[in-house]
Design an enzyme around this catalytic site. Sequence first.
Site, PDB file in Angstrom:
ATOM      1  N   ARG A  97       0.872  -1.175   0.000  1.00  0.00           N
ATOM      2  CA  ARG A  97       0.000   0.000   0.000  1.00  0.00           C
ATOM      3  C   ARG A  97       0.909   1.226   0.000  1.00  0.00           C
ATOM      4  NH1 ARG A  97      -2.045  -3.454   4.108  1.00  0.00           N
ATOM      5  NH2 ARG A  97      -4.138  -4.288   3.666  1.00  0.00           N
ATOM      6  N   LYS A 111      -2.364  -2.008   7.775  1.00  0.00           N
ATOM      7  CA  LYS A 111      -3.533  -1.422   8.410  1.00  0.00           C
ATOM      8  C   LYS A 111      -3.622  -1.841   9.865  1.00  0.00           C
ATOM      9  CE  LYS A 111      -6.640  -0.728   4.483  1.00  0.00           C
ATOM     10  NZ  LYS A 111      -7.972  -1.064   3.908  1.00  0.00           N
ATOM     11  N   HIS A 145      -2.442   2.364  -5.962  1.00  0.00           N
ATOM     12  CA  HIS A 145      -3.019   1.054  -5.680  1.00  0.00           C
ATOM     13  C   HIS A 145      -3.053   0.159  -6.918  1.00  0.00           C
ATOM     14  CE1 HIS A 145      -4.334  -0.314  -1.806  1.00  0.00           C
ATOM     15  NE2 HIS A 145      -5.318  -1.035  -2.334  1.00  0.00           N
ATOM     16  N   ARG A 192      -0.449  -2.502  -6.644  1.00  0.00           N
ATOM     17  CA  ARG A 192      -0.813  -3.559  -5.704  1.00  0.00           C
ATOM     18  C   ARG A 192      -1.818  -4.528  -6.355  1.00  0.00           C
ATOM     19  NH1 ARG A 192      -1.085  -4.719  -0.091  1.00  0.00           N
ATOM     20  NH2 ARG A 192      -3.169  -5.179   0.718  1.00  0.00           N
ATOM     21  N   HIS A 231      -4.079  -9.065   3.828  1.00  0.00           N
ATOM     22  CA  HIS A 231      -5.537  -9.017   3.959  1.00  0.00           C
ATOM     23  C   HIS A 231      -5.981  -9.832   5.168  1.00  0.00           C
ATOM     24  CE1 HIS A 231      -6.129  -8.186  -0.626  1.00  0.00           C
ATOM     25  NE2 HIS A 231      -5.916  -7.086   0.053  1.00  0.00           N
ATOM     26  N   TYR A 285      -9.274 -10.889  -6.825  1.00  0.00           N
ATOM     27  CA  TYR A 285      -8.213 -10.958  -7.820  1.00  0.00           C
ATOM     28  C   TYR A 285      -8.272 -12.227  -8.657  1.00  0.00           C
ATOM     29  CZ  TYR A 285      -6.305  -7.022  -5.252  1.00  0.00           C
ATOM     30  OH  TYR A 285      -6.143  -5.799  -4.649  1.00  0.00           O
TER      31      TYR A 285
END
Length: 315
Positions: free
Chosen positions: A159, A183, A252, A255, A278, A287
Amino acid sequence: MMAENESKERKSPLYWEAESFLNYLMVERGLADNSISSYRNDLRQFAGHLKSMGIDQVKNIKRDHIKSYLQHLYDNNISSATRARHITSIKGFCRFLCLEKRIDNNPALHIERPKTAAYLPQVLSLAKVEELLKQPDTSKTLGIRDKAMLELIYACGLRVSELLSLTLYDIQSDLGFLRCLGKGGKERIIPVGKTALQAVKQYLTMARPLLIKEQRFEELFLNHHGCPITRQGFWKIIKAYGNRINTDITPHTMRHSVATHLLANGADLRMVQEFLGHSDIGTTQIYTHVADTHLQRVFEQYHPRAKPLPPHPLP
């Protein structure tokens, strides 16, 4: 006038209840600053709507008030994705109020999120990625820096916040790994390829020393003032390189691209989930659809027998 409105807002019981919730998200749930900011904006708008209906206490919030607010968003042509986010914020807030026994019943319990259109992220082909990575002029200081940033963000699927928060001590070149904080402050260790490591090494030896000014920072990537690069700064950099190859690119995009390329080349979904950081594998699964779509496009473009068949006549 703005300061006066903010002062009035702070006197509202709704304001302090919302701040308690935001503090809970930050301290106990460990949400990132950007997520907290989104929750704050959503709840501020919701509180404004409640006040217009004469509601100033959380105990007086009813299901109909929430439905009225959602209808207000719909009437103002707010997208289904944004409305779904507002509902998430309101449902989280009401759940918190119940846990803290500020209210007896959850008024948002049976509020449903609107259906959102399937979203497939933008992905660059391998050829486009290679073209992009060749754009920085490595005969110049900033070109060497830009090359290192682009190589690293693609190699590691970072990110933009993770890339720009890297410090001099986060990359272990001899081991081929880097450490980053994702995150919610979650740490993960990511393997780094030789090409990206070489680009970073060139930056550290040939470019970064020239960017350092009187004030010294630990952040890995610096701007021409010798300060850490901001999100907006990096956005402008990657946008400019995208324009050179006639492609609209955001941070992004890189990514999204590396995730899709990994899956298209046979990587395990769980491995990609861990690689990207994630928490929910459902986020990673998007994806697989992108990889399938990408594979179909490549097949139709290059396979000699991939031309579509004529319509089959009905019997």
